[in-house]
Design a protein around this motif. Structure first.
Motif, mmCIF file in Angstrom:
data_model
loop_
_atom_site.group_PDB
_atom_site.id
_atom_site.type_symbol
_atom_site.label_atom_id
_atom_site.label_comp_id
_atom_site.label_asym_id
_atom_site.label_seq_id
_atom_site.Cartn_x
_atom_site.Cartn_y
_atom_site.Cartn_z
ATOM 1 N N LYS A 69 -7.502 13.200 -8.195
ATOM 2 C CA LYS A 69 -8.295 14.026 -7.287
ATOM 3 C C LYS A 69 -8.293 13.486 -5.861
ATOM 4 N N SER A 70 -8.418 12.177 -5.716
ATOM 5 C CA SER A 70 -8.567 11.637 -4.371
ATOM 6 C C SER A 70 -7.244 11.359 -3.664
ATOM 7 N N ASP A 75 -8.007 18.064 -6.046
ATOM 8 C CA ASP A 75 -9.251 18.791 -5.811
ATOM 9 C C ASP A 75 -9.119 19.746 -4.628
ATOM 10 N N TYR A 76 -7.909 20.047 -4.234
ATOM 11 C CA TYR A 76 -7.628 20.879 -3.068
ATOM 12 C C TYR A 76 -7.001 22.191 -3.520
#
Length: 170
Positions: A69-70, A75-76
């Motif tokens: 995610k990071s 998460d985009y």
């Protein structure tokens, strides 16, 4: 009311309690102990200790999802269409898996299997690989007529890159 049967494991662990309030400059500060509680609902048939170890081992999986995610932008949502978002997701997953596979090919496993089910390799994080390996100023040169990528690298980075190239060649 559930159609299936599940086992509930209640775990109580004695732990130090954090002292809240003003800190005085005493020579001796007694520790106060309390208990932490955890409840695990499972359908596993292992013993209680093995089930708790298995549940505790999920942390490495959570770290993988957090890294995706990071650092792989999972998460985009880049576009408004499903096909575009699926393509972006697959490209991110392929890049992540390629970095992991590259590290697995370059070095033997550092750990054996254990009850917590942690990965057998100690992986470098994606942002570390990106900053140390990929985001380097370089120049394409042609010494002796052979195209060569030239960049400033320390001795450790040079050894690591040569190790990766040799592992891929094998």
């Amino acid at each position: 009311s559930w159609s299936q049967r599940f086992r509930f494991l209640l775990v109580r662990t004695r732990s130090k309690q954090q002292r809240k309030g003003p800190v005085q400059l005493d020579l001796f500060t007694p520790h106060s102990f309390g208990y932490e509680f955890k409840v695990i609902v499972t359908n596993k048939t292992l013993g209680a200790a093995a089930t708790v170890d298995y549940h505790s081992g999920r942390g490495s999986q959570e770290n993988t999802f957090g890294e995706l995610k990071s650092h792989c932008q999972m998460d985009y949502i880049p576009v408004r269409t499903r096909a575009g978002n699926e393509t972006y997701l697959l490209a991110s997953l392929f890049a992540f898996n390629l970095m992991r596979e590259l590290q697995m090919q370059a070095s033997p496993p550092q750990r054996s299997t254990n009850p917590k089910r942690a990965a057998r390799w100690v992986f470098e994080r994606v942002d570390t690989i990106r900053c140390i390996w990929l985001q380097r100023a370089g120049r394409l040169t042609t010494p002796a007529g052979k195209l060569t990528l030239t960049f400033c690298a320390g001795k450790q980075l040079k050894e690591r890159i040569l190790q990766l190239v040799q592992a891929l060649a094998a």
